[in-house]
Design an enzyme around this catalytic site. Structure first.
Site, PDB file in Angstrom:
ATOM      1  N   ASP A   9       1.009  -1.048   0.067  1.00 36.05           N
ATOM      2  CA  ASP A   9       0.136   0.093  -0.133  1.00 36.05           C
ATOM      3  C   ASP A   9       0.909   1.195  -0.088  1.00 36.05           C
ATOM      4  O   ASP A   9       2.197   1.152   0.246  1.00 36.05           O
ATOM      5  CB  ASP A   9      -0.980  -0.190   1.060  1.00 36.05           C
ATOM      6  N   LEU A  10       0.403   2.250  -0.270  1.00 40.76           N
ATOM      7  CA  LEU A  10       1.109   3.496  -0.472  1.00 40.76           C
ATOM      8  C   LEU A  10       1.294   4.447   0.715  1.00 40.76           C
ATOM      9  O   LEU A  10       2.109   4.523   1.487  1.00 40.76           O
ATOM     10  CB  LEU A  10       0.990   4.275  -1.901  1.00 40.76           C
ATOM     11  N   ASP A  11      -0.221   5.093   0.867  1.00 35.46           N
ATOM     12  CA  ASP A  11      -0.338   6.155   1.929  1.00 35.46           C
ATOM     13  C   ASP A  11      -0.367   5.519   3.467  1.00 35.46           C
ATOM     14  O   ASP A  11      -1.113   4.526   3.670  1.00 35.46           O
ATOM     15  CB  ASP A  11      -1.716   6.674   1.692  1.00 35.46           C
ATOM     16  N   THR A  17       2.112   9.995   3.648  1.00 34.90           N
ATOM     17  CA  THR A  17       0.847  10.902   2.930  1.00 34.90           C
ATOM     18  C   THR A  17      -0.353  10.919   3.673  1.00 34.90           C
ATOM     19  O   THR A  17      -1.207  11.775   3.300  1.00 34.90           O
ATOM     20  CB  THR A  17       0.885  10.734   1.487  1.00 34.90           C
ATOM     21  N   LYS A  45      -8.875   5.619   5.718  1.00 39.52           N
ATOM     22  CA  LYS A  45      -7.615   4.941   5.287  1.00 39.52           C
ATOM     23  C   LYS A  45      -7.953   3.700   4.182  1.00 39.52           C
ATOM     24  O   LYS A  45      -8.667   3.036   4.592  1.00 39.52           O
ATOM     25  CB  LYS A  45      -6.864   4.361   6.524  1.00 39.52           C
ATOM     26  N   SER A 115      -2.241   0.659  -4.538  1.00 41.32           N
ATOM     27  CA  SER A 115      -2.785   1.833  -3.899  1.00 41.32           C
ATOM     28  C   SER A 115      -4.042   2.346  -4.627  1.00 41.32           C
ATOM     29  O   SER A 115      -4.271   2.546  -5.672  1.00 41.32           O
ATOM     30  CB  SER A 115      -1.762   2.898  -3.862  1.00 41.32           C
ATOM     31  N   ALA A 116      -5.019   2.599  -3.548  1.00 43.53           N
ATOM     32  CA  ALA A 116      -6.193   3.210  -4.113  1.00 43.53           C
ATOM     33  C   ALA A 116      -5.937   4.691  -4.472  1.00 43.53           C
ATOM     34  O   ALA A 116      -6.804   5.338  -5.348  1.00 43.53           O
ATOM     35  CB  ALA A 116      -7.335   3.555  -2.904  1.00 43.53           C
ATOM     36  N   LYS A 146     -10.697  -0.842  -2.274  1.00 41.39           N
ATOM     37  CA  LYS A 146     -10.592  -1.830  -1.211  1.00 41.39           C
ATOM     38  C   LYS A 146     -11.894  -1.178  -0.167  1.00 41.39           C
ATOM     39  O   LYS A 146     -12.402   0.055  -0.119  1.00 41.39           O
ATOM     40  CB  LYS A 146      -9.285  -1.329  -0.498  1.00 41.39           C
ATOM     41  N   GLU A 170      -0.024  -3.538   4.692  1.00 41.37           N
ATOM     42  CA  GLU A 170      -0.978  -2.478   4.576  1.00 41.37           C
ATOM     43  C   GLU A 170      -1.325  -1.773   6.056  1.00 41.37           C
ATOM     44  O   GLU A 170      -1.218  -2.359   7.244  1.00 41.37           O
ATOM     45  CB  GLU A 170      -2.386  -3.290   4.442  1.00 41.37           C
ATOM     46  N   ASP A 171      -1.622  -0.358   6.275  1.00 40.62           N
ATOM     47  CA  ASP A 171      -2.004   0.238   7.385  1.00 40.62           C
ATOM     48  C   ASP A 171      -3.557   0.498   7.529  1.00 40.62           C
ATOM     49  O   ASP A 171      -3.721   0.944   8.577  1.00 40.62           O
ATOM     50  CB  ASP A 171      -1.086   1.683   7.332  1.00 40.62           C
TER      51      ASP A 171
HETATM   52  C1  BG6 Z   1      -5.511   5.808  -0.299  1.00 43.49           C
HETATM   53  C2  BG6 Z   1      -5.745   6.730   1.081  1.00 43.49           C
HETATM   54  O1  BG6 Z   1      -4.257   5.256  -0.458  1.00 43.49           O
HETATM   55  O2  BG6 Z   1      -5.897   6.847  -1.432  1.00 43.49           O
HETATM   56  C3  BG6 Z   1      -6.975   7.160   1.011  1.00 43.49           C
HETATM   57  O3  BG6 Z   1      -5.571   5.769   2.137  1.00 43.49           O
HETATM   58  C4  BG6 Z   1      -7.468   8.130   0.047  1.00 43.49           C
HETATM   59  O4  BG6 Z   1      -7.025   8.152   2.337  1.00 43.49           O
HETATM   60  C5  BG6 Z   1      -7.323   7.043  -1.373  1.00 43.49           C
HETATM   61  O5  BG6 Z   1      -8.502   8.723  -0.031  1.00 43.49           O
HETATM   62  C6  BG6 Z   1      -7.589   7.839  -2.505  1.00 43.49           C
HETATM   63  O6  BG6 Z   1      -6.427   8.712  -2.931  1.00 43.49           O
HETATM   64  P1  BG6 Z   1      -6.549   9.714  -3.902  1.00 43.49           P
HETATM   65  O7  BG6 Z   1      -5.224  10.418  -3.980  1.00 43.49           O
HETATM   66  O8  BG6 Z   1      -6.887   9.187  -5.339  1.00 43.49           O
HETATM   67  O9  BG6 Z   1      -7.502  10.958  -3.582  1.00 43.49           O
HETATM   68 MG    MG Z   2      -2.677   3.320   3.360  1.00 47.87          MG
END
Ligand code: BG6
Ligand code: MG
Length: 215
Positions: A9-11, A17, A45, A115-116, A146, A170-171
């Site tokens: 996962d990224l964030d 971030t 998240k 990542s989402a 997710k 994952e967090d």
């Molecule tokens: C996820 C974050 O990685 O990405 C969420 O944990 C975030 O908080 C989601 O809303 C979507 O991100 P973005 O940058 O497409 O708005």
């Molecule tokens: Mg995350």
């Protein structure tokens, strides 16, 4: 040797971030006239931008918006978020992540992003990690957010690696659910209470270097 992969996962896992997503939603909420505090933040998240907006509007008890109004609020939040991360650099990579990726590559794991976030690839490029990833799946490549596992299964399919040979890091509870749903192993980063369905939970990213990998 059979191929295996680690899907990050990224964030909140690779980069710091998650706090900027929170601060951008908080700023939007303040403009809409309510306080959005950390007690709601856990639910944001891992979930998509539009699902996050739904959660934020629920918290502010704001109802009856048209699709156009919702889209405009989501766009506004994203512009705040992009402003906040405009100067992002390698100092925002979470502790131990660069070393952990090197160790995994030495051990012949393929490395993927799941990542989402629609800014996923751009963020990896900004912090100088994009070249370390064999495959990058971000919010631009999937329709299902997710806890649907699509963001992980697309990466595994592109790598040609069975789901049972993939480990997700994952967090977010939604991300752990997604990994479990498609039969992948999962390492949670954060609270063991929240990430209780993961195979292993470490308190923070530094802990990743010390664990015995589940496969
Ligand atoms: C996820 C974050 O990685 O990405 C969420 O944990 C975030 O908080 C989601 O809303 C979507 O991100 P973005 O940058 O497409 O708005
Ligand atoms: Mg995350």
């Amino acid at each position: 040797m059979n191929k295996k992969a680690v899907i990050f996962d990224l964030d909140g896992v690779v980069v710091n971030t998650a706090k900027y997503h929170y601060l951008a939603w908080k700023k939007l909420a303040a403009e809409l006239g309510f306080v959005f505090d950390e007690s709601h933040n856990e639910k944001l998240k891992g979930v998509s931008r539009m699902e996050s907006l739904r959660i934020v509007l629920d918290a502010g008890e704001i109802k009856g918006l048209s699709d156009e109004e919702k889209q405009s609020l989501a766009d506004r939040k994203n512009s705040y978020y992009l402003d906040m991360i405009s100067t992002l650099d390698e100092s925002e990579i979470l502790p131990g992540i660069t070393e952990f990726i090197c160790k995994l590559k030495d051990e012949r794991y393929k490395i993927a992003l799941g990542s989402a976030s629609k800014s996923g690839r751009m963020i990896l490029e900004k912090v100088g990690l994009a070249q370390q990833f064999d495959i990058i799946v971000d919010g631009n490549r999937v329709e299902q957010a997710k806890p649907n596992p699509q963001v992980f299964t697309v990466g595994a399919d592109l790598l040609g690696i069975p789901y049972g040979s993939c480990i997700v890091i994952e967090d977010a509870a939604a991300g752990v659910e997604a990994a479990v749903a498609c039969g992948m192993k999962c390492i949670g980063v954060g609270s063991a209470d929240i990430l209780c369905r993961a195979n292993i939970v470490v308190a923070d990213t530094r802990g990743l270097l010390g664990i015995q990998m589940p496969i």
